[in-house]
Design a protein around this motif. Structure first.
Motif, PDB file in Angstrom:
ATOM      1  N   ALA A 222       0.835  -1.211   0.000  1.00  0.00           N
ATOM      2  CA  ALA A 222       0.000   0.000   0.000  1.00  0.00           C
ATOM      3  C   ALA A 222       0.865   1.255   0.000  1.00  0.00           C
ATOM      4  O   ALA A 222       0.535   2.260  -0.648  1.00  0.00           O
ATOM      5  CB  ALA A 222      -0.934  -0.013   1.208  1.00  0.00           C
ATOM      6  N   GLU A 223       2.000   1.210   0.723  1.00  0.00           N
ATOM      7  CA  GLU A 223       2.894   2.387   0.760  1.00  0.00           C
ATOM      8  C   GLU A 223       3.587   2.603  -0.584  1.00  0.00           C
ATOM      9  O   GLU A 223       3.860   3.723  -0.996  1.00  0.00           O
ATOM     10  CB  GLU A 223       3.985   2.193   1.832  1.00  0.00           C
ATOM     11  CG  GLU A 223       3.579   2.711   3.188  1.00  0.00           C
ATOM     12  CD  GLU A 223       4.706   2.581   4.218  1.00  0.00           C
ATOM     13  OE1 GLU A 223       5.888   2.406   3.854  1.00  0.00           O
ATOM     14  OE2 GLU A 223       4.380   2.657   5.415  1.00  0.00           O
ATOM     15  N   MET A 224       3.890   1.495  -1.273  1.00  0.00           N
ATOM     16  CA  MET A 224       4.668   1.600  -2.520  1.00  0.00           C
ATOM     17  C   MET A 224       3.817   2.011  -3.719  1.00  0.00           C
ATOM     18  O   MET A 224       4.327   2.623  -4.658  1.00  0.00           O
ATOM     19  CB  MET A 224       5.349   0.252  -2.825  1.00  0.00           C
ATOM     20  CG  MET A 224       6.500  -0.061  -1.889  1.00  0.00           C
ATOM     21  SD  MET A 224       6.967  -1.799  -1.989  1.00  0.00           S
ATOM     22  CE  MET A 224       7.679  -1.876  -3.639  1.00  0.00           C
ATOM     23  N   LEU A 225       2.525   1.647  -3.678  1.00  0.00           N
ATOM     24  CA  LEU A 225       1.673   1.881  -4.855  1.00  0.00           C
ATOM     25  C   LEU A 225       1.693   3.322  -5.366  1.00  0.00           C
ATOM     26  O   LEU A 225       1.932   3.552  -6.561  1.00  0.00           O
ATOM     27  CB  LEU A 225       0.251   1.446  -4.558  1.00  0.00           C
ATOM     28  CG  LEU A 225      -0.177   0.114  -5.169  1.00  0.00           C
ATOM     29  CD1 LEU A 225      -1.593  -0.239  -4.737  1.00  0.00           C
ATOM     30  CD2 LEU A 225      -0.068   0.125  -6.686  1.00  0.00           C
ATOM     31  N   ILE A 227       3.924   5.498  -5.028  1.00  0.00           N
ATOM     32  CA  ILE A 227       5.281   5.873  -5.474  1.00  0.00           C
ATOM     33  C   ILE A 227       5.573   5.236  -6.836  1.00  0.00           C
ATOM     34  O   ILE A 227       6.042   5.887  -7.757  1.00  0.00           O
ATOM     35  CB  ILE A 227       6.333   5.428  -4.435  1.00  0.00           C
ATOM     36  CG1 ILE A 227       6.059   6.090  -3.083  1.00  0.00           C
ATOM     37  CG2 ILE A 227       7.747   5.749  -4.914  1.00  0.00           C
ATOM     38  CD1 ILE A 227       6.810   5.483  -1.910  1.00  0.00           C
ATOM     39  N   PHE A 228       5.241   3.947  -6.974  1.00  0.00           N
ATOM     40  CA  PHE A 228       5.543   3.226  -8.226  1.00  0.00           C
ATOM     41  C   PHE A 228       4.473   3.495  -9.285  1.00  0.00           C
ATOM     42  O   PHE A 228       4.754   3.431 -10.474  1.00  0.00           O
ATOM     43  CB  PHE A 228       5.623   1.714  -7.978  1.00  0.00           C
ATOM     44  CG  PHE A 228       6.923   1.252  -7.377  1.00  0.00           C
ATOM     45  CD1 PHE A 228       7.387   1.754  -6.175  1.00  0.00           C
ATOM     46  CD2 PHE A 228       7.697   0.296  -8.011  1.00  0.00           C
ATOM     47  CE1 PHE A 228       8.582   1.321  -5.611  1.00  0.00           C
ATOM     48  CE2 PHE A 228       8.900  -0.148  -7.467  1.00  0.00           C
ATOM     49  CZ  PHE A 228       9.333   0.361  -6.262  1.00  0.00           C
ATOM     50  N   GLY A 229       3.231   3.734  -8.841  1.00  0.00           N
ATOM     51  CA  GLY A 229       2.148   4.060  -9.768  1.00  0.00           C
ATOM     52  C   GLY A 229       1.656   2.874 -10.581  1.00  0.00           C
ATOM     53  O   GLY A 229       0.894   3.051 -11.527  1.00  0.00           O
ATOM     54  N   ASP A 230       2.087   1.663 -10.265  1.00  0.00           N
ATOM     55  CA  ASP A 230       1.706   0.512 -11.087  1.00  0.00           C
ATOM     56  C   ASP A 230       1.805  -0.736 -10.205  1.00  0.00           C
ATOM     57  O   ASP A 230       2.902  -1.095  -9.744  1.00  0.00           O
ATOM     58  CB  ASP A 230       2.675   0.425 -12.278  1.00  0.00           C
ATOM     59  CG  ASP A 230       2.362  -0.741 -13.199  1.00  0.00           C
ATOM     60  OD1 ASP A 230       1.771  -1.734 -12.732  1.00  0.00           O
ATOM     61  OD2 ASP A 230       2.736  -0.664 -14.377  1.00  0.00           O
ATOM     62  N   ALA A 231       0.663  -1.417 -10.006  1.00  0.00           N
ATOM     63  CA  ALA A 231       0.625  -2.565  -9.086  1.00  0.00           C
ATOM     64  C   ALA A 231       1.568  -3.681  -9.554  1.00  0.00           C
ATOM     65  O   ALA A 231       2.207  -4.349  -8.729  1.00  0.00           O
ATOM     66  CB  ALA A 231      -0.808  -3.082  -8.984  1.00  0.00           C
ATOM     67  N   ALA A 232       1.670  -3.872 -10.879  1.00  0.00           N
ATOM     68  CA  ALA A 232       2.528  -4.961 -11.372  1.00  0.00           C
ATOM     69  C   ALA A 232       3.997  -4.680 -11.014  1.00  0.00           C
ATOM     70  O   ALA A 232       4.745  -5.600 -10.650  1.00  0.00           O
ATOM     71  CB  ALA A 232       2.368  -5.102 -12.884  1.00  0.00           C
ATOM     72  N   ASP A 235       4.512  -5.411  -7.280  1.00  0.00           N
ATOM     73  CA  ASP A 235       4.570  -6.848  -6.995  1.00  0.00           C
ATOM     74  C   ASP A 235       5.896  -7.434  -7.465  1.00  0.00           C
ATOM     75  O   ASP A 235       6.476  -8.290  -6.794  1.00  0.00           O
ATOM     76  CB  ASP A 235       3.385  -7.567  -7.661  1.00  0.00           C
ATOM     77  CG  ASP A 235       2.072  -7.213  -6.950  1.00  0.00           C
ATOM     78  OD1 ASP A 235       2.142  -6.793  -5.774  1.00  0.00           O
ATOM     79  OD2 ASP A 235       1.003  -7.326  -7.574  1.00  0.00           O
ATOM     80  N   ALA A 236       6.371  -6.948  -8.623  1.00  0.00           N
ATOM     81  CA  ALA A 236       7.656  -7.458  -9.133  1.00  0.00           C
ATOM     82  C   ALA A 236       8.791  -7.063  -8.185  1.00  0.00           C
ATOM     83  O   ALA A 236       9.676  -7.870  -7.888  1.00  0.00           O
ATOM     84  CB  ALA A 236       7.918  -6.912 -10.537  1.00  0.00           C
ATOM     85  N   ALA A 237       8.753  -5.822  -7.687  1.00  0.00           N
ATOM     86  CA  ALA A 237       9.817  -5.361  -6.774  1.00  0.00           C
ATOM     87  C   ALA A 237       9.782  -6.182  -5.482  1.00  0.00           C
ATOM     88  O   ALA A 237      10.827  -6.632  -4.989  1.00  0.00           O
ATOM     89  CB  ALA A 237       9.652  -3.873  -6.471  1.00  0.00           C
ATOM     90  N   LEU A 238       8.573  -6.409  -4.937  1.00  0.00           N
ATOM     91  CA  LEU A 238       8.472  -7.169  -3.681  1.00  0.00           C
ATOM     92  C   LEU A 238       8.950  -8.609  -3.885  1.00  0.00           C
ATOM     93  O   LEU A 238       9.660  -9.166  -3.039  1.00  0.00           O
ATOM     94  CB  LEU A 238       7.034  -7.147  -3.163  1.00  0.00           C
ATOM     95  CG  LEU A 238       6.583  -5.797  -2.564  1.00  0.00           C
ATOM     96  CD1 LEU A 238       5.074  -5.776  -2.308  1.00  0.00           C
ATOM     97  CD2 LEU A 238       7.341  -5.503  -1.255  1.00  0.00           C
TER      98      LEU A 238
END
Ligand SMILES: NC(=O)c1ccc[n+]([C@@H]2O[C@H](COP(=O)([O-])OP(=O)(O)OC[C@H]3O[C@@H](n4cnc5c(N)ncnc54)[C@H](OP(=O)(O)O)[C@@H]3O)[C@@H](O)[C@H]2O)c1
Length: 278
Positions: A222-225, A227-232, A235-238
């Motif tokens: 939720a915190e990253m969304l 910042i990254f602007g893209d759920a995919a 998920d790839a970063a995590l």
């Protein structure tokens, strides 16, 4: 004798600022690109030029009499880089591109696609395929200052983060010296350090303990969304960071091979940035 200038894109960023500084030390005329010259905070002898990489026309004035370009591409998607690379190749002889290790996976990664464009442009090139930047941990700074805590997933993710000064030193050599054309340099820090140990080392450097708190994945996501602007991408970063718990990142010796001195450790990076965490 007039010396042609080097254009530094991303000149106000972590790496670009250090590239500007290294070129100035060598007496090379520097042109620095930024969208906001008033905010650039660069030394007076640097020619600061307003330009937006998303609008290649706005970059063309900055390219007059430029011999080499330090290039970053600011977006994950390579879309939009085609006219920019064409424009640079029409003016400059050499591009040093701030790429990422992931480019080795091919043109389906944004970095790989931009590398391909540069290769096809006919200009001499050097690719700096970097691992994660130590500067990414500046994202922890506010919580460390306020609570003495790093809250992130994967305490044991083992990373070979690199100091921006080491990337810049390689870049300056590639921009100004011979023997770097056609080289792809894989650049990392000199050692693998887990995220929990990064937090501990920052604490030792600032003289105050810093605790690593394992963050639940949904909270991190939720915190990253935003910042990254893209759920995919999130998920790839995590998934990637999770994989580093059992498969640490590689360590290369390329910085030492190119610069003649070992890459800086994470502790050295933290010492250089102690003020950000205090
Ligand atoms: N972080 C990592 O772990 C990592 C690893 C490998 C590769 N990379 C690559 O490194 C690059 C980021 O480097 P950094 O950390 O040194 O930069 P940064 O500190 O994130 O700063 C971003 C820089 O890019 C400039 N910029 C952004 N959008 C722009 C635009 N549309 N037009 C002109 N300039 C623009 C900004 O300039 P102004 O705001 O002044 O205009 C600023 O100088 C990215 O391309 C990334 O893919 C990062």
């Amino acid at each position: 004798m007039r010396r042609d200038a080097v254009l530094v894109t991303g000149a106000t960023g972590n790496v670009g600022r250090q590239v500007v500084s290294g070129l100035r030390e060598m007496g090379v005329p520097v042109r620095a690109l930024t969208r906001n010259p008033d905010m650039a905070g660069l030394p007076d002898d640097v020619t600061v030029v307003r330009g937006d990489l998303d609008d290649p026309q706005s970059v063309s004035a900055a390219l007059t009499d430029v011999t080499a370009v330090f290039l970053l591409w600011p977006s994950f998607s390579p879309e939009g880089a085609v006219p920019l690379v064409e424009q640079i190749a029409a003016h400059a002889c050499r591009i040093v591109y701030l790429s990422a290790l992931q480019a080795a996976d091919g043109p389906e990664t944004g970095w790989g696609a931009v590398e391909r464009l540069i290769e096809e442009s006919g200009v001499a090139w050097t690719f700096l395929r970097c691992g994660g930047f130590a500067a990414n941990t500046l994202g922890w700074a506010e919580r460390i200052r306020e609570e003495g805590v790093v809250r992130a997933p994967f305490a044991n993710a083992a990373r070979s983060l690199i100091h921006e000064k080491d990337i810049a030193e390689v870049a300056v050599r590639a921009l100004t010296g011979d023997g770097h054309a056609g080289e792809t340099y894989s650049l990392t820090g000199p050692e693998v350090v887990t995220q929990a140990d990064q937090a501990r080392l920052i604490g030792e450097v600032i003289g105050r303990p810093v605790r690593f708190e394992e963050q639940p994945l949904p909270e991190a996501r939720a915190e990253m969304l935003p910042i990254f602007g893209d759920a995919a991408l999130v998920d790839a970063a995590l998934a990637y960071w999770g994989s580093l718990v059992t498969e640490p990142e590689p360590v290369t010796t390329t910085v030492a091979q190119v610069t003649g001195r070992p890459a800086r450790t994470f502790r050295e990076w933290a010492e250089d940035h102690a003020a950000d965490f205090r």
